[in-house]
Scaffold this motif. Structure first.
Motif, PDB file in Angstrom:
ATOM      1  N   THR A 177     -22.229-101.766 -17.482  1.00 58.30           N
ATOM      2  CA  THR A 177     -20.249-101.234 -17.954  1.00 58.30           C
ATOM      3  C   THR A 177     -19.965-103.101 -17.688  1.00 58.30           C
ATOM      4  OG1 THR A 177     -19.685 -98.943 -17.376  1.00 58.30           O
ATOM      5  CG2 THR A 177     -18.018-101.130 -17.886  1.00 58.30           C
ATOM      6  N   ALA A 178     -20.850-104.064 -16.315  1.00 63.05           N
ATOM      7  CA  ALA A 178     -20.042-104.830 -16.267  1.00 63.05           C
ATOM      8  C   ALA A 178     -20.992-106.443 -17.212  1.00 63.05           C
ATOM      9  CB  ALA A 178     -19.955-105.503 -15.167  1.00 63.05           C
ATOM     10  N   ARG A 179     -22.496-106.153 -17.426  1.00 63.36           N
ATOM     11  CA  ARG A 179     -23.338-106.328 -17.951  1.00 63.36           C
ATOM     12  C   ARG A 179     -23.331-106.884 -19.159  1.00 63.36           C
ATOM     13  NH1 ARG A 179     -29.584-106.967 -16.457  1.00 63.36           N
ATOM     14  NH2 ARG A 179     -27.912-107.630 -14.470  1.00 63.36           N
ATOM     15  N   LEU A 180     -22.720-104.952 -19.764  1.00 68.45           N
ATOM     16  CA  LEU A 180     -22.246-105.692 -21.148  1.00 68.45           C
ATOM     17  C   LEU A 180     -20.750-106.109 -21.517  1.00 68.45           C
ATOM     18  CD1 LEU A 180     -24.617-102.171 -22.406  1.00 68.45           C
ATOM     19  CD2 LEU A 180     -25.057-104.996 -22.560  1.00 68.45           C
ATOM     20  N   ASN A 181     -20.305-106.443 -20.890  1.00 74.12           N
ATOM     21  CA  ASN A 181     -18.737-106.879 -20.936  1.00 74.12           C
ATOM     22  C   ASN A 181     -18.147-106.150 -21.706  1.00 74.12           C
ATOM     23  OD1 ASN A 181     -16.877-109.475 -20.738  1.00 74.12           O
ATOM     24  ND2 ASN A 181     -17.284-109.624 -23.094  1.00 74.12           N
ATOM     25  N   PHE A 182     -17.522-104.601 -21.129  1.00 73.29           N
ATOM     26  CA  PHE A 182     -17.268-103.874 -21.723  1.00 73.29           C
ATOM     27  C   PHE A 182     -15.512-103.475 -20.395  1.00 73.29           C
ATOM     28  CE2 PHE A 182     -20.426-101.712 -24.044  1.00 73.29           C
ATOM     29  CZ  PHE A 182     -19.490-101.527 -24.946  1.00 73.29           C
ATOM     30  N   ALA A 183     -14.398-103.154 -20.433  1.00 73.14           N
ATOM     31  CA  ALA A 183     -13.719-103.691 -20.458  1.00 73.14           C
ATOM     32  C   ALA A 183     -13.564-102.538 -18.946  1.00 73.14           C
ATOM     33  CB  ALA A 183     -11.734-103.128 -20.619  1.00 73.14           C
ATOM     34  N   ASP A 184     -14.313-101.584 -19.341  1.00 70.00           N
ATOM     35  CA  ASP A 184     -14.073-100.658 -17.813  1.00 70.00           C
ATOM     36  C   ASP A 184     -15.175 -99.777 -18.068  1.00 70.00           C
ATOM     37  OD1 ASP A 184     -12.219 -98.415 -18.733  1.00 70.00           O
ATOM     38  OD2 ASP A 184     -10.708 -99.461 -18.871  1.00 70.00           O
ATOM     39  N   GLN A 185     -15.045 -98.826 -17.166  1.00 63.13           N
ATOM     40  CA  GLN A 185     -16.337 -97.781 -17.350  1.00 63.13           C
ATOM     41  C   GLN A 185     -16.394 -97.092 -18.167  1.00 63.13           C
ATOM     42  OE1 GLN A 185     -18.445 -96.746 -13.504  1.00 63.13           O
ATOM     43  NE2 GLN A 185     -18.877 -94.489 -14.165  1.00 63.13           N
ATOM     44  N   ALA A 186     -14.422 -96.360 -18.190  1.00 63.79           N
ATOM     45  CA  ALA A 186     -14.409 -95.114 -19.446  1.00 63.79           C
ATOM     46  C   ALA A 186     -15.064 -96.324 -20.150  1.00 63.79           C
ATOM     47  CB  ALA A 186     -12.959 -95.169 -18.967  1.00 63.79           C
ATOM     48  N   SER A 187     -14.844 -97.141 -21.008  1.00 65.66           N
ATOM     49  CA  SER A 187     -15.031 -98.038 -22.559  1.00 65.66           C
ATOM     50  C   SER A 187     -16.187 -97.792 -22.603  1.00 65.66           C
ATOM     51  CB  SER A 187     -14.483 -99.141 -22.738  1.00 65.66           C
ATOM     52  OG  SER A 187     -12.540 -98.781 -22.167  1.00 65.66           O
ATOM     53  N   PHE A 188     -17.093 -97.921 -21.266  1.00 63.20           N
ATOM     54  CA  PHE A 188     -18.036 -97.991 -22.337  1.00 63.20           C
ATOM     55  C   PHE A 188     -18.679 -96.848 -22.471  1.00 63.20           C
ATOM     56  CE2 PHE A 188     -22.731 -97.719 -20.179  1.00 63.20           C
ATOM     57  CZ  PHE A 188     -23.400 -98.079 -20.450  1.00 63.20           C
ATOM     58  N   SER A 189     -18.432 -95.373 -21.259  1.00 67.42           N
ATOM     59  CA  SER A 189     -18.981 -94.460 -21.619  1.00 67.42           C
ATOM     60  C   SER A 189     -18.742 -93.796 -23.189  1.00 67.42           C
ATOM     61  CB  SER A 189     -18.224 -93.465 -20.038  1.00 67.42           C
ATOM     62  OG  SER A 189     -18.965 -94.021 -19.153  1.00 67.42           O
ATOM     63  N   LYS A 190     -17.084 -94.180 -23.592  1.00 69.63           N
ATOM     64  CA  LYS A 190     -16.882 -93.393 -24.364  1.00 69.63           C
ATOM     65  C   LYS A 190     -17.377 -93.907 -26.073  1.00 69.63           C
ATOM     66  CE  LYS A 190     -12.925 -93.068 -27.519  1.00 69.63           C
ATOM     67  NZ  LYS A 190     -11.496 -93.319 -27.704  1.00 69.63           N
ATOM     68  N   PHE A 191     -18.305 -95.531 -25.534  1.00 69.48           N
ATOM     69  CA  PHE A 191     -18.814 -96.069 -26.688  1.00 69.48           C
ATOM     70  C   PHE A 191     -20.244 -94.974 -26.638  1.00 69.48           C
ATOM     71  CE2 PHE A 191     -22.486 -98.813 -26.709  1.00 69.48           C
ATOM     72  CZ  PHE A 191     -22.043 -99.372 -27.667  1.00 69.48           C
ATOM     73  N   PHE A 192     -20.744 -94.871 -25.350  1.00 66.50           N
ATOM     74  CA  PHE A 192     -22.312 -95.268 -25.326  1.00 66.50           C
ATOM     75  C   PHE A 192     -22.100 -93.351 -26.071  1.00 66.50           C
ATOM     76  CE2 PHE A 192     -26.277 -93.124 -23.004  1.00 66.50           C
ATOM     77  CZ  PHE A 192     -27.064 -94.036 -23.579  1.00 66.50           C
ATOM     78  N   LYS A 193     -21.418 -92.579 -25.205  1.00 67.87           N
ATOM     79  CA  LYS A 193     -21.495 -91.169 -25.812  1.00 67.87           C
ATOM     80  C   LYS A 193     -21.358 -90.978 -27.338  1.00 67.87           C
ATOM     81  CE  LYS A 193     -19.516 -86.749 -24.886  1.00 67.87           C
ATOM     82  NZ  LYS A 193     -19.264 -85.846 -23.794  1.00 67.87           N
ATOM     83  N   ARG A 194     -20.405 -92.182 -28.176  1.00 64.62           N
ATOM     84  CA  ARG A 194     -20.417 -92.071 -29.774  1.00 64.62           C
ATOM     85  C   ARG A 194     -22.131 -92.166 -29.895  1.00 64.62           C
ATOM     86  NH1 ARG A 194     -16.185 -94.974 -29.953  1.00 64.62           N
ATOM     87  NH2 ARG A 194     -17.712 -96.938 -30.033  1.00 64.62           N
ATOM     88  N   HIS A 195     -22.767 -92.514 -29.909  1.00 67.28           N
ATOM     89  CA  HIS A 195     -23.792 -92.957 -30.213  1.00 67.28           C
ATOM     90  C   HIS A 195     -24.556 -92.326 -30.038  1.00 67.28           C
ATOM     91  CE1 HIS A 195     -21.460 -96.923 -31.528  1.00 67.28           C
ATOM     92  NE2 HIS A 195     -22.710 -97.691 -32.048  1.00 67.28           N
ATOM     93  N   ALA A 196     -24.927 -91.320 -28.301  1.00 70.39           N
ATOM     94  CA  ALA A 196     -25.568 -90.673 -27.914  1.00 70.39           C
ATOM     95  C   ALA A 196     -25.977 -89.131 -28.024  1.00 70.39           C
ATOM     96  CB  ALA A 196     -26.676 -91.677 -26.684  1.00 70.39           C
ATOM     97  N   GLY A 197     -24.739 -89.526 -28.162  1.00 74.89           N
ATOM     98  CA  GLY A 197     -24.449 -88.020 -27.967  1.00 74.89           C
ATOM     99  C   GLY A 197     -23.465 -87.051 -26.679  1.00 74.89           C
ATOM    100  N   VAL A 198     -24.863 -88.458 -25.790  1.00 74.06           N
ATOM    101  CA  VAL A 198     -24.374 -87.653 -24.148  1.00 74.06           C
ATOM    102  C   VAL A 198     -24.040 -88.236 -23.382  1.00 74.06           C
ATOM    103  CG1 VAL A 198     -26.318 -85.782 -24.587  1.00 74.06           C
ATOM    104  CG2 VAL A 198     -26.667 -88.437 -23.917  1.00 74.06           C
ATOM    105  N   SER A 199     -23.585 -88.805 -22.230  1.00 69.88           N
ATOM    106  CA  SER A 199     -22.414 -89.273 -21.080  1.00 69.88           C
ATOM    107  C   SER A 199     -24.360 -90.457 -20.497  1.00 69.88           C
ATOM    108  CB  SER A 199     -21.825 -88.881 -20.326  1.00 69.88           C
ATOM    109  OG  SER A 199     -23.333 -88.021 -18.933  1.00 69.88           O
ATOM    110  N   PRO A 200     -23.982 -91.814 -20.748  1.00 69.73           N
ATOM    111  CA  PRO A 200     -24.699 -92.632 -19.968  1.00 69.73           C
ATOM    112  C   PRO A 200     -25.578 -91.428 -19.156  1.00 69.73           C
ATOM    113  CG  PRO A 200     -22.131 -93.485 -20.652  1.00 69.73           C
ATOM    114  CD  PRO A 200     -22.244 -92.410 -20.280  1.00 69.73           C
TER     115      PRO A 200
END
Length: 300
Positions: A267-290
């Motif tokens: 999450t920090a390496r890809l500069n998302f505000a927090d883990q929840a934001s990254f997880s939401k982004f990733f699930k939107r693309h992958a269909g599953v959580s990181p």
């Protein structure tokens, strides 16, 4: 432009049964023509510096909308800026691929690999060179050596072995290019919009982990966000945001599969505000959580 995909080394190697080191160096040698095509035949941007060495048969490779005839002894030098796709492959076509992620290069302080890679990638407008039989054998052996060193995972100096194998490869490549590269200006004519697209992708490769907004790239290119959006949309069929997010998603998949970084660290390496934001982004693309993606990938 038709649809395209952005893929990373780990995905290529896993799909094509090659060998890789932490998703940052990959070597694969397709055993038949069906293993040549990536992303179900779609054009791809590979998130790496890639080298294709043709060994047998013939093929047609489309690079940035220009078609190249590929014969034995042909070397194609492909940067992450090149959109590539095989349009035709003979039944007896055989080749080798070497892929190198920018992060690996950034961590090597010796021998200045960056300059040597950049030297080859100056062929961006004409990324194919035909070599002699002797030079082909030399590069084939150099790539095979890299593959062999990747496999020596129990060696106490595994990283150093791979670095030295890469140094050998680039020394041999420099020697070949110095004797074969065409004079500057002899390549294909590139339109202004295509040059702008290349400039955008260059910036994107260097900054996508930290900068996710269109405004940053437009300002760096001294054009308006609207103009940048129009250029990218016309030539790729997608918005700037879609392009940025696909590259981030590609890197996220790579980090999840090929590293032990925690979800919070990614999450920090890809500069998302927090883990929840990254997880939401990733699930939107992958269909599953990181986490589920990582667990399922580990079973393959």
């Amino acid at each position: 432009m038709e649809r395209y995909q952005i893929i990373n080394i780990q995905e290529i190697v896993r799909e094509k049964q090659g060998v890789a080191y932490q998703g940052e160096i990959g070597v694969f040698v397709p055993s038949d023509t069906s293993a040549i095509y990536l992303a179900e035949g779609l054009p791809v941007y590979v998130n790496a510096f890639s080298y294709l060495l043709a060994l047998q048969g013939k093929a047609r490779l489309v690079i940035d909308e220009t078609e190249y005839e590929i014969f034995p002894g042909c070397l194609c030098l492909l940067s992450p800026l090149h959109l590539t796709c095989f349009s035709e492959v003979s039944d007896d076509f055989r080749c080798m691929f070497l892929c190198l992620h920018k992060d690996f290069v950034d961590r090597i302080g010796v021998f200045n690999l960056k300059q040597r890679i950049a030297k080859g990638m100056h062929m961006h407008r004409n990324p194919s060179v035909q070599m002699s039989a002797a030079d082909t054998v030399v590069l084939k052996e150099s790539i095979e050596n890299i593959r062999n060193q990747i496999l020596r995972q129990d060696h106490l100096y595994h990283l150093e072995l791979m670095q030295n194998a890469l140094i050998r490869f680039y020394l041999e490549l420099d020697n070949i290019l110095d004797r074969n590269i065409q004079p500057e200006g002899s390549g294909m004519t590139v339109t202004r919009n295509r040059m702008k697209l290349q400039e955008f992708i260059t910036l994107l490769m260097n900054h996508f982990k930290e900068e996710h907004q269109v405004a940053f790239y437009a300002k760096a290119m001294h054009i308006t966000p609207q103009y940048l959006t129009a250029i990218v949309k016309v030539q790729t069929g997608k918005t700037v945001n879609a392009f940025v997010y696909e590259l981030i998603y590609s890197e996220a998949r790579n980090l999840l599969v090929s590293t032990d970084l925690s979800i919070q660290q990614i999450t920090a390496r890809l500069n998302f505000a927090d883990q929840a934001s990254f997880s939401k982004f990733f699930k939107r693309h992958a269909g599953v959580s990181p986490q589920i993606f990582r667990e399922e990938a580990g079973k393959i």
